[in-house]
Design an enzyme around this catalytic site. Structure first.
Site, PDB file in Angstrom:
ATOM      1  CD  GLU A 206      29.761  43.361  41.853  1.00 22.59           C
ATOM      2  OE1 GLU A 206      30.041  42.503  42.681  1.00 22.59           O
ATOM      3  OE2 GLU A 206      30.510  43.636  40.889  1.00 22.59           O
ATOM      4  CD  GLU A 390      32.839  47.558  41.396  1.00 19.65           C
ATOM      5  OE1 GLU A 390      33.425  46.484  41.145  1.00 19.65           O
ATOM      6  OE2 GLU A 390      32.104  47.722  42.370  1.00 19.65           O
TER       7      GLU A 390
END
Ligand code: BGP
Length: 492
Positions: A206, A390
């Site tokens: 991220e 994810e």
């Protein structure tokens, strides 16, 4: 002609991160990472970062809100592990000692991929060490061999909130250019050592977290917008250099970007809500435009000009970034969020409340269309293979006396989300490499440090204070996912 739903080579699996799953924080020569000085919190109570002043011996803590710039440390203080606190990353759910059992459980479900992170501080304990820690290298080698034994492809995140703490203390983390080379040396070391064992890597988990939280994203102990901009830039350069080296080391290796993406929705058809939506997309996607697209987008350069943000003058960086973009784009997606310019609306976790969506106890939404929309938006923009690395739902699961966990809510959530992926492949023709559900074996929450926010197909007996037998139990969703993989998602 019958069109394929999920392609034969689709990489079904699950995802984890060392700081939330591995434990063994001070074993096998591992150094301290930025995660190891973070205490547990809850839905309402933010986590804390503990510190010590090495000269005076004084200790204390600062409140560390997720997705926010850290409060400044007192003068002379350094983040440190101090007495009297529970630190969830220290034991986590003990993959370090139980990896054989856990990988066997993944194999039983039929996993074809397992996303895990290498704890950078296990390989280079201080980040800038001359030589890597052999014991750390051996540990992951055994883990990867164990995966290969079952035909499971490891997908390795090189940096998932685990920057060695010393890089923060000595250099202010990625705000300093020298850290680029420490990262590249680490990446080279592991890519060379695991050649033939690991094909898929992700650089920074991220990476867009750097826009808000420089400490977690890259060990920035002193941060502001200028430093975070430089930190992100240095990570882009580190990523480009890693892609370059990866391709020199082996033709087989693919290095992906990892982006947090949830599609933003305009709350209504007010044109200003559409502009707001566009701004939100820019805020998340400029990181993709640079690392996967190869160029800083005009809107970001204008923003830097307006704000007086100036990056260090290194023209060769931009050539590297353009020449070595990511090979594929991995992203996390936990639903969507709505935005509006209207101030009378109920606030949501991010933006405003979306009345059409269900939420869990932590106010995270379930959106049956988010993944299809996200996949389309990202594919239209980057034309690169995508991997949902994810997705999942946190729930306070209950272990019954007979050792069962009836998590039908998770099965429902996954059905909705995977139908959305199926449609993106079957109807929209998107190239999706795989799906690794987040937290496939219960692990500690990154946001709150809690244990009770569980995501897994496998329940781990441990509570919010780290107490429990750590025994593993198959949840109902375990058998559901096993069947789904066996039938290649045909019955969704
Ligand atoms: C992502 C992180 C993961 C993970 C997940 C769920 O942002 O990459 O590390 O934890 O979110 O979040 P949480 O653990 O806060 O529920």
């Amino acid at each position: 002609m019958k069109l394929a739903k999920f392609p034969k080579e689709f990489l079904w699996g699950g995802a984890t991160a060392a700081n939330q799953y591995e434990g063994g924080w001070n074993e096998g020569g591992k150094g301290v990472s930025v995660a190891d000085v973070m205490t547990a919190g809850s839905h309402t109570e933010p986590r804390k970062m503990t510190w010590k002043n090495p000269k005076t011996g004084e200790t204390g803590y600062i409140v560390k809100k997720m997705l926010q710039e850290a409060d400044p440390l007192p003068p002379g203080a350094e983040p440190a592990v101090t007495d009297g606190w529970y630190y969830p990353s220290h034991q986590a759910t003990d993959f370090y000692h139980r990896y054989k059992e856990d990988i066997a459980l993944m194999a039983e479900m039929g996993f074809r991929a397992f996303r895990l992170s290498i704890n950078w501080s296990r390989i280079f304990p201080n980040g800038d060490d001359a030589e890597p820690n052999e014991e750390g290298l051996c540990f992951y080698e055994e883990v990867f061999r164990e995966c290969r034994k079952y035909g499971i492809e490891p997908l390795v995140t090189l940096s998932h909130y685990e920057t060695p703490l010393q890089l923060g203390i000595k250099y202010n983390g990625f705000a300093d250019r020298r850290v680029i080379d420490f990262f590249v040396k680490y990446a080279e070391t592991v890519m060379t050592r695991y050649k033939g064992l690991v094909k898929y890597y992700l650089t920074f988990n991220e990476i867009n977290l750097m826009g808000h939280d420089g400490y977690q994203a890259g060990a920035l102990l002193r941060e502001d917008e200028q430093k975070r901009a430089q930190g992100a830039h240095n990570q882009f350069v580190a990523s480009a250099k890693t892609v370059k080296r990866a391709h020199e080391i082996s033709d087989e290796i693919m290095v992906g970007q990892m982006l947090a993406y949830r599609p933003p929705y305009a709350y209504c058809c007010d044109p200003w809500d559409q502009i707001k939506r566009m701004d939100e997309m820019h805020d998340m996607l400029w990181f993709g435009d640079v690392q996967t697209g190869g160029h800083y987008p005009a809107y970001k350069l204008r923003e830097y000009e307006r704000k007086g943000i100036v990056l260090e003058d290194c023209p060769e960086d931009y050539e590297l970034i353009a020449q070595y973009p990511a090979d594929f784009l991995g992203f996390s997606c936990y639903g969507s969020f709505a935005v509006s310019t209207h101030t009378d609306l109920k606030p949501g976790l991010r933006g405003v409340d979306n009345p059409y969506l269900e939420k869990n106890a932590w106010d995270w939404t379930t959106d049956p269309c988010a993944l299809r929309i996200a996949l389309n938006e990202l594919y239209d923009r980057y034309h690169k293979p995508l991997w949902i690395v994810e997705n999942g739902i946190g729930w306070a699961d209950e272990l019954m006396e007979d050792g069962k966990v009836h998590d039908d809510y998770r099965i429902e959530y996954l059905k909705k989300n995977l139908r959305s992926v199926r449609d993106a492949i079957e109807i929209d023709g998107i190239d999706v490499m795989g799906y690794t559900m987040w937290g496939c074996i219960d692990l500690v929450s990154a946001g709150t440090g809690e244990m009770k926010k569980r995501y897994g197909f496998v329940y781990v007996d441990m509570d919010d204070e780290g107490k429990g037998t750590l025994k593993r139990y198959r949840k109902d969703s375990f058998y559901w996912y096993q069947h789904l993989i066996e039938t290649q998602g045909e019955e969704l």
